[in-house]
Design an enzyme around this catalytic site. Structure first.
Site, PDB file in Angstrom:
ATOM      1  N   GLY A 156       6.912   6.620 -32.959  1.00 21.34           N
ATOM      2  CA  GLY A 156       8.232   7.067 -32.495  1.00 21.34           C
ATOM      3  C   GLY A 156       9.227   5.942 -32.692  1.00 21.34           C
ATOM      4  N   ARG A 157      10.272   5.956 -31.883  1.00 25.19           N
ATOM      5  CA  ARG A 157      11.293   4.913 -32.013  1.00 25.19           C
ATOM      6  C   ARG A 157      10.705   3.518 -31.849  1.00 25.19           C
ATOM      7  NH1 ARG A 157      14.370   9.044 -29.121  1.00 25.19           N
ATOM      8  NH2 ARG A 157      12.822   8.578 -27.527  1.00 25.19           N
ATOM      9  N   ILE A 158       9.912   3.345 -30.795  1.00 23.00           N
ATOM     10  CA  ILE A 158       9.388   2.002 -30.506  1.00 23.00           C
ATOM     11  C   ILE A 158       8.347   1.595 -31.564  1.00 23.00           C
ATOM     12  CG2 ILE A 158       8.178   0.554 -28.826  1.00 23.00           C
ATOM     13  CD1 ILE A 158       9.464   2.391 -26.616  1.00 23.00           C
ATOM     14  N   ARG A 238       1.870   2.930 -21.960  1.00 24.87           N
ATOM     15  CA  ARG A 238       1.482   3.356 -20.624  1.00 24.87           C
ATOM     16  C   ARG A 238       0.011   3.057 -20.411  1.00 24.87           C
ATOM     17  NH1 ARG A 238       5.990   3.294 -19.388  1.00 24.87           N
ATOM     18  NH2 ARG A 238       7.298   4.942 -18.532  1.00 24.87           N
ATOM     19  N   GLU A 267      -1.504   0.607 -12.216  1.00 28.73           N
ATOM     20  CA  GLU A 267      -0.437  -0.325 -11.907  1.00 28.73           C
ATOM     21  C   GLU A 267       0.042  -0.195 -10.465  1.00 28.73           C
ATOM     22  OE1 GLU A 267       1.603  -0.310 -15.847  1.00 28.73           O
ATOM     23  OE2 GLU A 267       3.292  -0.693 -14.538  1.00 28.73           O
ATOM     24  N   HIS A 285       4.529  -5.473 -16.959  1.00 30.58           N
ATOM     25  CA  HIS A 285       5.362  -4.315 -17.334  1.00 30.58           C
ATOM     26  C   HIS A 285       6.832  -4.709 -17.529  1.00 30.58           C
ATOM     27  CE1 HIS A 285       5.692   0.361 -17.012  1.00 30.58           C
ATOM     28  NE2 HIS A 285       6.600  -0.126 -17.846  1.00 30.58           N
ATOM     29  N   ILE A 286       7.062  -5.506 -18.584  1.00 28.43           N
ATOM     30  CA  ILE A 286       8.416  -6.026 -18.813  1.00 28.43           C
ATOM     31  C   ILE A 286       8.998  -5.581 -20.156  1.00 28.43           C
ATOM     32  CG2 ILE A 286       8.237  -8.042 -17.305  1.00 28.43           C
ATOM     33  CD1 ILE A 286       7.536  -9.697 -19.864  1.00 28.43           C
ATOM     34  N   GLY A 287       8.436  -4.510 -20.733  1.00 30.10           N
ATOM     35  CA  GLY A 287       8.921  -4.037 -22.035  1.00 30.10           C
ATOM     36  C   GLY A 287      10.432  -3.927 -22.113  1.00 30.10           C
TER      37      GLY A 287
HETATM   38  C1  GLV Z   1       9.398   1.814 -18.861  1.00 28.98           C
HETATM   39  O1  GLV Z   1       8.191   1.704 -18.812  1.00 28.98           O
HETATM   40  C2  GLV Z   1      10.031   2.928 -19.491  1.00 28.98           C
HETATM   41  O2  GLV Z   1       9.388   3.960 -19.774  1.00 28.98           O
HETATM   42  O3  GLV Z   1      11.247   2.839 -19.708  1.00 28.98           O
HETATM   43  C1  GLV Z   2      10.341   5.889 -27.277  1.00 29.42           C
HETATM   44  O1  GLV Z   2      11.484   5.441 -27.209  1.00 29.42           O
HETATM   45  C2  GLV Z   2       9.695   6.222 -28.531  1.00 29.42           C
HETATM   46  O2  GLV Z   2      10.050   7.282 -29.083  1.00 29.42           O
HETATM   47  O3  GLV Z   2       8.863   5.449 -29.024  1.00 29.42           O
END
Ligand code: GLV
Ligand code: GLV
Length: 319
Positions: A156-158, A238, A267, A285-287
């Protein structure tokens, strides 16, 4: 007509709160901690909109109690903490904050890759223990990134942002997603892999999928058993996508070489054996935790709430 009331379950950066105040009566939780279910019920009474955190478990039960709420703006890109289908049934709109945290989260995934490959955290600890005795040719060797295979689970985006950064480090990118992404729509070199091939071929396997029924416990003993012995698992998505007990077993028995984690199955609890492992890097959890991103996220939740109460479809509706 009075102004709508918005309740925010935990303090968020002021930019979004200020924006909300120009349209609504805004109330922010007075506690700097996660609220209990009863507190959420009590404090949202009389509010038509709320801003929730990933740490607020908004399940059926709680949704049934949110009688006045018409929109929940989740302060996160992920929304597995909310039963969005049931919310829809109840006529409650749910929104998220995509896009603004993509690069920041990808940076953290890249940081984890670099840290596990070059033993950055382990090295820092060694120096602080006073055990650095000087350079020598066979000391503290790690893994080179160039020409290694980075397997991305969820493009996806990330996932795409990670891929682009990783290409600069010389990593070869393969990915697995529900289906191959149309060639030409990706602006970096990559190849689709079956899930089995992703496991078999990756030197670094980085998870960037949403958590849902299909991805829950997608990585168990079976998957770790299929991975390369020298492989590293990276998870900044996650926690429950990985069965943490199984990851510990695989690491202990050297089925894989190490892991870099920003998220955990239970968590904020972390498997105690992970804490003692030198080949594992653990982040809290600091993404999305940069000043800029957290501020943009606050403005984004405000924009979604404002659009909704102006009778428009909020730009980031997920249900
Ligand atoms: C953080 O974990 C988010 O989903 O933005
Ligand atoms: C979330 O932003 C994704 O699409 O990876």
């Amino acid at each position: 007509m009075g102004r709508e009331k918005i309740f925010i379950t935990r303090r968020i950066p002021e930019a979004g709160v200020e924006k909300l105040r120009t349209h609504f009566d805004v109330e922010v939780s007075p506690f700097d901690r996660n609220l209990t279910r009863d507190e959420i019920l009590r404090m949202t009474a009389g509010a038509q909109g709320m801003v929730s955190m990933v740490t607020d478990a908004i399940d059926r039960d709680l949704l049934d109690g949110l009688v006045d709420i018409r929109i929940i703006a989740n302060y996160a890109v992920g929304f597995n903490n909310i039963e969005i289908d049931y919310a829809r049934e109840r006529g409650i709109v749910v929104t998220n904050t995509p896009g603004v945290l993509t690069e920041a989260t990808a940076d953290v995934a890249m940081a984890l890759i670099l840290c596990v490959a070059r033993r950055v955290v382990e090295g820092d600890k060694l120096v602080r223990r006073g055990e650095f005795k000087g350079f020598y040719p066979t000391f503290f060797l790690g893994a080179e990134l160039k020409n290694k295979v980075l397997g991305i689970y969820g493009l996806g985006r990330i996932g795409r942002a990670v891929a682009k950064k990783a290409v600069c480090f010389g990593l070869k990118i393969i990915y697995h997603d529900v289906e191959p992404i149309t060639e030409g729509s990706l602006d970096f070199p990559t190849q689709y892999a079956s899930f089995d091939d992703l496991l078999k071929k990756s030197d670094f396997l980085s998870i960037h999928a949403l958590l849902n029924e299909e991805t829950h416990h997608r990585f168990t003993l079976k998957e770790f058993g299929a991975m390369k012995k020298g492989a590293f698992l990276i998870n900044a998505a996650r926690g429950p996508i990985v069965k943490e007990d199984d990851l510990v077993y695989a690491l202990k028995n050297r089925w894989i070489a190490g892991a870099g984690l920003d998220v955990y199955e239970f968590e904020p609890k972390i498997h105690p054996e992970l804490i003692d492992m030198e080949n594992v890097v653990l982040l809290p959890h600091i993404g999305s935790a940069t000043i800029e991103v957290r501020e943009r996220m606050s403005v984004m939740v405000a924009d979604n709430l404002i659009a909704f109460f102006q009778g428009k479809t909020p730009p980031n509706t997920v249900n």
